[in-house]
Design a protein around this motif. Structure first.
Motif, PDB file in Angstrom:
ATOM      1  N   GLN A  70       0.832  -1.201   0.000  1.00  0.00           N
ATOM      2  CA  GLN A  70       0.000   0.000   0.000  1.00  0.00           C
ATOM      3  C   GLN A  70       0.869   1.254   0.000  1.00  0.00           C
ATOM      4  OE1 GLN A  70      -3.462   0.302   2.644  1.00  0.00           O
ATOM      5  NE2 GLN A  70      -2.770   2.348   3.187  1.00  0.00           N
ATOM      6  N   GLU A 495     -20.458   1.592   0.132  1.00  0.00           N
ATOM      7  CA  GLU A 495     -19.344   1.636   1.070  1.00  0.00           C
ATOM      8  C   GLU A 495     -18.815   0.225   1.296  1.00  0.00           C
ATOM      9  OE1 GLU A 495     -21.119   5.520   3.513  1.00  0.00           O
ATOM     10  OE2 GLU A 495     -21.219   3.508   4.402  1.00  0.00           O
ATOM     11  N   ARG A 496     -17.649   0.107   1.913  1.00  0.00           N
ATOM     12  CA  ARG A 496     -16.996  -1.185   2.082  1.00  0.00           C
ATOM     13  C   ARG A 496     -16.874  -1.540   3.561  1.00  0.00           C
ATOM     14  NH1 ARG A 496     -18.052   0.233  -2.251  1.00  0.00           N
ATOM     15  NH2 ARG A 496     -16.634   0.648  -3.985  1.00  0.00           N
ATOM     16  N   ILE A 537      -7.119  -6.005  -2.174  1.00  0.00           N
ATOM     17  CA  ILE A 537      -7.407  -4.685  -1.608  1.00  0.00           C
ATOM     18  C   ILE A 537      -7.859  -3.729  -2.712  1.00  0.00           C
ATOM     19  CG2 ILE A 537      -6.379  -2.684  -0.457  1.00  0.00           C
ATOM     20  CD1 ILE A 537      -4.608  -4.655   1.086  1.00  0.00           C
ATOM     21  N   LYS A 538      -7.229  -3.809  -3.873  1.00  0.00           N
ATOM     22  CA  LYS A 538      -7.625  -2.963  -4.993  1.00  0.00           C
ATOM     23  C   LYS A 538      -9.056  -3.285  -5.425  1.00  0.00           C
ATOM     24  CE  LYS A 538      -4.567  -2.236  -8.180  1.00  0.00           C
ATOM     25  NZ  LYS A 538      -3.676  -2.428  -9.369  1.00  0.00           N
ATOM     26  N   ARG A 541     -11.481  -1.610  -3.116  1.00  0.00           N
ATOM     27  CA  ARG A 541     -11.605  -0.173  -3.350  1.00  0.00           C
ATOM     28  C   ARG A 541     -12.414   0.130  -4.610  1.00  0.00           C
ATOM     29  NH1 ARG A 541      -6.565   3.516  -1.927  1.00  0.00           N
ATOM     30  NH2 ARG A 541      -8.358   4.927  -1.958  1.00  0.00           N
ATOM     31  N   ILE A 560      -7.883   2.514   3.938  1.00  0.00           N
ATOM     32  CA  ILE A 560      -8.794   2.298   2.813  1.00  0.00           C
ATOM     33  C   ILE A 560      -9.982   3.244   3.003  1.00  0.00           C
ATOM     34  CG2 ILE A 560     -10.157   0.596   1.551  1.00  0.00           C
ATOM     35  CD1 ILE A 560      -8.411  -1.581   2.815  1.00  0.00           C
ATOM     36  N   GLU A 562     -12.611   3.952   1.426  1.00  0.00           N
ATOM     37  CA  GLU A 562     -13.968   3.494   1.105  1.00  0.00           C
ATOM     38  C   GLU A 562     -14.616   2.695   2.238  1.00  0.00           C
ATOM     39  OE1 GLU A 562     -11.682   4.261  -2.558  1.00  0.00           O
ATOM     40  OE2 GLU A 562     -11.298   3.105  -0.740  1.00  0.00           O
TER      41      GLU A 562
END
Length: 580
Positions: A70, A495-496, A537-538, A541, A560, A562
């Motif tokens: 990251q 949202e995440r 992770i990408k 997002r 992150i 999001e």
């Protein structure tokens, strides 16, 4: 080339004063500084601004590959024109050689290498020996052994347009750098000569280089696409580094074999004098087989255990590592071997990790050496001890939202302050010295301890204006169903969600359960390949998945934007919360 920070934002909140204080500290030759930045205060942006103002090569050390990846992506965005590199372990799976005496069980080394990570490591070293503007994001791999920088610099080939060179001579030079000559398809580490066209694919590059020769020597140097061979770019010159990290001259190689034989004779004699015939026989058979392989093909399994002989190091002398390349870079391009910077991110985790590497390696090697599996010189194929690391680093910044006791004590020591009573149970010198007390005699909060030490740089204002999240404690009964309702509410808002659990198995089970119930979820833990973790992770997002279920690695340092909900299973269990 200078470091050129590119961002749509300017430092805000208390970032400007923190950046100025840290920069002044480095320029005034303060050896160690501590940056306390709350989550969301923009510590990475502040680090980037420090690098921009100081114009020094910088190593950023993180405690795991996910956080390092990251940081790597963020620094790449901040410095698109500079060499931002990624230096982590290239093993997706690694089982070190070991022996368990109580069970008379020998465990052979097993590993699975990641070629892409190996490429990134080559790129790091190649940048450090050839350009001044290098920022490297790494892990504790930075303290493990490499060839000396001088060897890497001496063993290279420089090609330039107009150079009067014969294609066959260039090929011979490249074979001397351990490149494989092929006639068909070319892969990384290969060279191919067809008439007056020489193709070279360095291990550090995504695309091969094509060199075109004419009557006057080299006419063109082109970077080509690997499949279609479409020309992507053209250079005036190319710096070709060795195919392998580890190289040695023929003279040094032969001398190393002699030294290994002498050490073997001495060790066999010692075993026989002490009535350890089995160990003597075992060591003789294993080492002589290794010597035969070295003589025949130039390598053997576990060749790194003989690195002391190949590097011509003395007994007990540390191996070369990435820090030596930074020192070499600083001396070559910046006017002094100490003109580089080390930033230790999430230092409350990373510093103990760096300190613990040597102890684990030593105890494993001791069993192998005591029972005749390895020569004593294997001890010197090791990571740096914490005292060697602290001595080698010229200037370092500890960065964390919750600085650990070691960092705070170290700051007090280097600035000449009295060490608070509540820190006397931790080792001094950043973990390199023995503590005065065996256990804590006085308890206090971190805030109280920090208030007694001057010089801690603080960033406690979030430029975004975000407030601390609300903390809600729920009973375990019906927790999964309650979690699903919370996730669905977040998904409707685009949202995440992050879910942390205690074990790898439970992470996989929760992710699979959520997936079966129509929620796009994926698990994330240490058994997933390094680069795949970054892709997961990408994907979160970008919205390809809505939930990541992971173990404790998720709670340290990941940023992150999001994510609007972090759900913690078993937060009351031992092992989740920090001990300090």
């Amino acid at each position: 080339m200078e470091f050129n920070l590119q961002s749509d934002f300017k430092p805000a909140g208390d970032q400007p004063q923190a950046i100025e204080t840290l920069v002044n500290g480095v320029e005034e030759k303060h050896k160690h500084q501590v940056l306390l930045g709350i989550t969301g205060s923009g510590k990475t942006f502040a680090m980037a601004n420090v690098v921009q103002k100081l114009q020094r090569p910088t190593l950023v050390i993180a405690h795991n590959k996910t956080l390092a990846a990251q940081l790597y992506n963020e620094f790449q965005n901040f410095f698109p024109e500079n060499a931002v590199e990624y230096f982590v372990s290239y093993y997706d799976y690694y089982q070190p050689e070991a022996y368990i005496p109580g069970r008379d069980l020998y465990i052979d080394k097993e590993l699975q290498m990641n070629e892409r990570i190996e490429q990134e490591r080559f790129s790091t070293v190649a940048s450090l020996v050839s350009r001044p503007d290098v920022i490297t994001i790494g892990t504790v791999s930075a303290i493990y052994g490499l060839n000396p920088p001088e060897v890497f610099q001496q063993n290279h080939l420089r090609l330039e347009i107009g150079q009067n060179a014969d294609p066959q001579e260039v090929v011979r030079d490249l074979v001397g750098l351990q490149y494989r000559r092929v006639t068909g398809e070319i892969t990384r580490g290969d060279i191919r000569l067809r008439g007056e066209v020489l193709d070279i694919w360095m291990p550090s590059r995504d695309d091969p280089i094509r060199v075109r020769f004419g009557w006057q020597g080299i006419e063109r140097i082109q970077v080509c696409e690997a499949v279609s061979w479409e020309v992507l770019d053209e250079f005036e010159e190319a710096w070709i580094h060795p195919r392998e990290f580890y190289m040695t001259s023929e003279e040094s190689f032969n001398q190393a074999l002699e030294d290994i034989e002498h050490e073997l004779e001495d060790r066999i004699g010692w075993f026989e004098e002490n009535g350890m015939d089995i160990e003597a026989h075992r060591l003789e058979g294993r080492t002589k087989f290794d010597l035969e392989m070295l003589n025949e093909i130039g390598s053997c399994k576990g060749v790194e255990n003989y690195s002391r002989h190949f590097d011509r190091r003395k007994k007990g002398e540390r191996s070369y590592c990435l820090l030596d390349f930074f020192s070499n870079n600083a001396e070559k391009f910046h006017g002094g071997s100490e003109r580089y910077l080390v930033i230790m991110d999430e230092s409350h985790v990373t510093l103990p990790q760096v300190g613990g590497m040597y102890g684990g390696d030593f105890s494993r090697k001791k069993n192998l050496i005591d029972h005749g599996f390895r020569l004593p010189s294997a001890y010197d194929n090791r990571p740096l001890r914490i005292d060697e690391f602290q001595k080698l680093v010229p200037q370092m910044m500890y960065v964390s939202a919750t600085p650990g006791e070691r960092e705070l004590r170290h700051l007090a020591e280097v600035t000449g302050q009295k060490v608070p009573q509540e820190l006397l149970h931790v080792g001094g010198g950043g973990g390199s010295k023995v503590a005065e007390l065996k256990k804590r005699t006085k308890s206090s909060t971190m805030e109280d301890t920090i208030s007694k030490i001057e010089g801690v740089v603080r960033m406690e204002i979030r430029p975004t204006g975000l407030l601390d999240p609300k903390i809600v404690v729920k009973p375990t009964k019906g927790q999964v169903q309650h979690l699903m309702s919370e996730i669905n509410a977040r998904v409707k808002k685009d949202e995440r969600v992050l879910v942390t659990v205690m074990t790898i198995k439970f992470a996989e089970e929760v992710a699979e359960y959520l997936d079966r119930n129509g929620i796009k979820a994926h698990y994330l833990h240490s058994e997933i390949d390094t680069l795949e973790r970054t892709e997961i992770i990408k994907a979160l997002r970008l919205g390809h998945i809505d939930v990541i279920v992971g173990i404790n690695l998720l709670r340290e340092g990941l940023d992150i934007p999001e994510v609007s909900l972090v759900a913690i299973f078993d937060a009351d269990k031992q092992g989740f919360l920090r001990n300090e």
